[in-house]
Motif scaffolding. Structure first.
Motif, short mmCIF file in Angstrom:
data_model
loop_
_atom_site.label_atom_id
_atom_site.label_comp_id
_atom_site.label_asym_id
_atom_site.label_seq_id
_atom_site.Cartn_x
_atom_site.Cartn_y
_atom_site.Cartn_z
N GLN A 18 4.48 6.99 -8.13
CA GLN A 18 4.51 5.89 -9.13
C GLN A 18 3.61 4.82 -8.62
O GLN A 18 3.25 4.59 -7.60
CB GLN A 18 5.95 5.49 -8.67
CG GLN A 18 6.38 4.37 -9.80
CD GLN A 18 7.84 4.31 -9.79
OE1 GLN A 18 8.54 4.97 -10.36
NE2 GLN A 18 8.58 3.01 -9.27
N GLY A 31 4.82 3.30 -13.79
CA GLY A 31 4.65 4.54 -14.42
C GLY A 31 4.14 5.46 -13.22
O GLY A 31 3.59 4.99 -12.07
N ASP A 45 2.16 8.31 -16.92
CA ASP A 45 3.63 9.10 -17.74
C ASP A 45 4.70 8.37 -17.33
O ASP A 45 4.84 7.58 -16.09
CB ASP A 45 3.67 10.37 -17.14
CG ASP A 45 2.82 11.64 -17.64
OD1 ASP A 45 2.56 11.42 -18.96
OD2 ASP A 45 2.58 12.70 -17.15
N ASP A 46 5.75 8.42 -17.86
CA ASP A 46 7.03 7.84 -17.49
C ASP A 46 6.82 6.21 -17.40
O ASP A 46 7.47 5.74 -16.27
CB ASP A 46 7.73 8.44 -16.41
CG ASP A 46 7.97 9.94 -16.61
OD1 ASP A 46 8.17 10.39 -17.69
OD2 ASP A 46 7.96 10.75 -15.68
N GLU A 64 10.81 1.24 -22.44
CA GLU A 64 10.51 2.53 -21.84
C GLU A 64 9.30 3.28 -22.82
O GLU A 64 9.68 3.23 -24.06
CB GLU A 64 11.70 3.40 -21.55
CG GLU A 64 12.52 2.69 -20.55
CD GLU A 64 13.89 3.72 -20.18
OE1 GLU A 64 13.45 4.96 -20.62
OE2 GLU A 64 14.53 3.27 -19.61
N HIS A 66 7.88 6.34 -24.05
CA HIS A 66 8.21 7.81 -23.94
C HIS A 66 7.11 8.72 -23.90
O HIS A 66 7.26 9.97 -24.40
CB HIS A 66 9.39 8.08 -24.90
CG HIS A 66 10.69 7.47 -24.55
ND1 HIS A 66 11.59 7.53 -23.40
CD2 HIS A 66 11.04 6.39 -25.23
CE1 HIS A 66 12.54 6.74 -23.52
NE2 HIS A 66 12.36 6.14 -24.53
N GLU A 68 2.56 9.68 -22.81
CA GLU A 68 1.61 9.65 -22.05
C GLU A 68 0.70 8.24 -22.62
O GLU A 68 0.61 8.32 -23.81
CB GLU A 68 0.62 10.84 -21.96
CG GLU A 68 -0.43 10.80 -21.07
CD GLU A 68 -1.04 11.95 -20.68
OE1 GLU A 68 -0.96 12.66 -19.74
OE2 GLU A 68 -1.68 12.60 -21.87
#
Length: 95
Positions: A18, A31, A45-46, A64, A66, A68
């Protein structure tokens, strides 16, 4: 003399973990770092974006993402490897 590490080496060590990114302006993104290039364009990602919402008087909005994402390195101001985002008591975390 202390061991030296180059900036891109530090970012390379953060791949798969992260990262907290402070963008120019007031946007922050957290992310999982998947990749980067020599221009510090980043693939995440995320990701979660924290940005002021002008329609709500500048209140920080958490979004958020969702999929890439690719961040343009020209807009990155600070990278915090291992960072978990804005502190819990910050305006961004309260939204």
């Amino acid at each position: 003399m202390a061991n030296r590490i180059l900036p891109l080496e530090l970012i390379d060590k953060a791949i798969g973990s992260q990262i907290w990114i402070l963008m120019k302006g007031q946007t922050e993104i957290v992310g999982v770092l998947r990749g980067f290039d020599d221009y510090v364009n980043l693939v995440l990602d995320d990701a979660v974006e924290y940005a002021p919402d002008a329609r709500e008087g500048g209140r920080i909005k958490k979004t958020e993402l969702h999929s890439e994402i690719l961040l343009n390195g020209n807009h990155v101001a600070v990278l915090v490897p291992g960072g978990s985002g804005p502190p819990d008591d910050s305006m961004a975390a309260m939204s």
